[in-house]
Scaffold this active site. Structure first.
Site, short mmCIF file in Angstrom:
data_model
loop_
_atom_site.label_atom_id
_atom_site.label_comp_id
_atom_site.label_asym_id
_atom_site.label_seq_id
_atom_site.Cartn_x
_atom_site.Cartn_y
_atom_site.Cartn_z
CE LYS A 239 -3.85 -16.33 -43.69
NZ LYS A 239 -4.76 -16.81 -42.65
NE ARG A 240 7.70 -12.76 -45.21
CZ ARG A 240 7.83 -13.82 -45.98
NH1 ARG A 240 7.11 -14.90 -45.71
NH2 ARG A 240 8.66 -13.84 -47.00
#
Length: 463
Positions: A239-240
């Protein structure tokens, strides 16, 4: 030659993410290219984690991407009887057997193997005991003691696995439920799947599945294991690195055609070509040019590609995709000629449909939200007379056309001794509330004479 039959078998334990979407896309494109069949199968055997919400999210994401299926969705949990029928067949043919070893006994076997410097595995204790089905028994596949199992892979080439390092693995649990590798093979066999394109994280399962095919006397499918999608830092995608669910990209304003274009290029090439329409991909996709190296996901590159796809579409094509983003801003607009005109003015400068909706807001509201910094800079008292004269001149026009507007502005430029840029920016802020907008003339023509005059007068009045 048999028609190509591919499949996509997602696990409904979460949303459809980029890696899964790319796998679905490769299988779908190959089926469409060869005029074969694409099967959707929901592998929901992880009962504790599988949810109907995830199933619906996966189906919704595939529909948005335009990935349709010819058969399914099948649910693996509904096929238990079929799986067990094949397990019984393997037991009857001597290719599988019942095992009564307890978990504690298995642990002891593994520890003994470790102590001897060997791979920890089941030692085949029940292999020749001829046990029958009883409470607590599992079924194991009788694997070869020697030789190699070779995975002929159209992407990675041949990979050999030593049979001696594979134990007699379980194909049915003690509670009667089939194990994953058995269920996958039986489903693929009974559904006629002959081409399997999947992530290379599944390669470790492939030799076991090949042994099951061979024990059943069945032909092997074509295997292709594609490398994983990584982030720009070459780490596993997380998700980063940006949004992960395919639905998030829809909400961010990406076009489905842009997403599939970008995803397919993360693991496949056709010369130096980067931009592909959906039709291009179906015509040109092949298995020979699937890449062996991991694809690096870069959101900025997908955004740039998305802008090109926005520019390549007609306003009528963009309308149904654009309106939900307007609705998110509280604007309910019809998919009509006016909206198509609005889209046309914003296409050249919009990277996403979300950007486009924000930029289009001034067209639909009665009074645009004013950027105070822009107003302070351009809506000065010195500009009040110019704006009022512009409003009067535009209001008096009987022919509201670009040539007529050009004549009005030329006269204002002469009367106030100002260049076009000096009058355009105050007019732009008066009309839109900001300093960034489509071209002055196309914008005024779409907005209409009445709203144009009203907004100019209101801006002059605030001075």
């Amino acid at each position: 030659m048999k028609p190509v039959v591919t499949r996509f078998p997602p696990s409904p334990t979460g949303f459809l993410h980029i890696g899964g979407a790319r796998t679905a896309l490769f299988n779908w494109l190959y089926a469409r290219k060869t005029r074969g069949k694409f099967v959707l199968r929901i592998e929901d055997t992880d009962v504790d984690r599988s949810t109907r919400e995830s199933v619906d999210a996966i189906l919704d994401a595939l529909a948005w991407l335009g990935i349709d299926w010819d058969e399914g969705p099948y649910f693996q949990t509904e096929r238990k009887e079929i799986h067990n029928r094949y397990i019984d067949k393997l037991v009857a043919s001597g290719h599988a057997y019942y095992c009564s070893c307890t978990p504690e006994e298995i642990d002891a076997m593994r520890e003994q193997a470790r102590a001897k410097g060997l791979k920890p595995m089941y030692n085949g204790k029940c292999r020749e005991r001829g046990l029958s089905k009883a409470p607590g028994t599992v079924v194991r596949l009788k694997t070869p003691d020697s030789g190699v199992t070779v995975v002929n892979d159209i992407v990675k080439g041949d990979t050999a696995f030593q049979n001696a390092e594979m134990d007699d693995f379980i194909i049915r649990r003690s509670d009667g439920s089939p194990m994953y590798n058995l269920a996958v093979v039986v489903d693929d066999l009974t559904m006629g799947i002959n081409t399997i394109i999947r992530g290379d994280d599944h390669l470790i399962n492939t030799p076991k599945q090949i042994l099951i095919y061979q024990a059943l006397g069945a032909d092997l499918p074509v295997f292709g294991h594609v490398p994983m999608v990584l982030g720009p830092d070459k780490a596993r995608l997380s998700k980063r690195h940006g949004a992960m669910s395919v639905s998030e990209y829809r909400d961010m304003g990406y076009l489905p055609d842009a997403v599939i274009n970008y995803l397919v290029r993360l693991g496949w090439s056709h010369g130096d070509q980067e931009f592909f329409t959906r039709r291009d991909l179906i015509e040109k996709f092949d298995l020979e040019h699937l890449g062996r190296s991991a694809g690096m996901f870069d959101l900025s590159k997908m955004t740039a590609l998305n802008a090109k796809h926005i520019q390549a579409k007609t306003p009528a094509e963009l309308g149904p995709l654009f309106l939900p983003h307007l609705q998110h801003l509280g604007i309910d607009a019809p998919d009509d000629v006016f909206t198509h005109q609005v889209i046309e003015t914003l296409q050249p400068r919009s990277k996403t449909l979300k950007d486009m909706a924000r930029a289009a807001r001034f067209y639909y509201v009665d009074e645009p939200e004013m950027d105070e910094k822009a107003a302070a800079k351009f809506l000065t008292p010195e500009m009040a007379d110019m704006l009022n004269q512009a409003a009067d001149a535009i209001e008096s026009l009987s022919d509201y056309t670009q040539p007529a507007l050009e004549t009005v502005f030329k006269k204002i430029m002469a009367d106030f001794n100002l260049g076009f840029g000096k009058i355009a920016q105050p007019l732009r802020v008066a009309i839109t509330g900001t300093t960034v907008s489509p071209g002055i003339f196309e914008m005024l023509l779409i907005l209409g004479k009445e709203k144009t005059v009203q907004r100019i007068r209101r801006a002059a009045g605030r001075m």
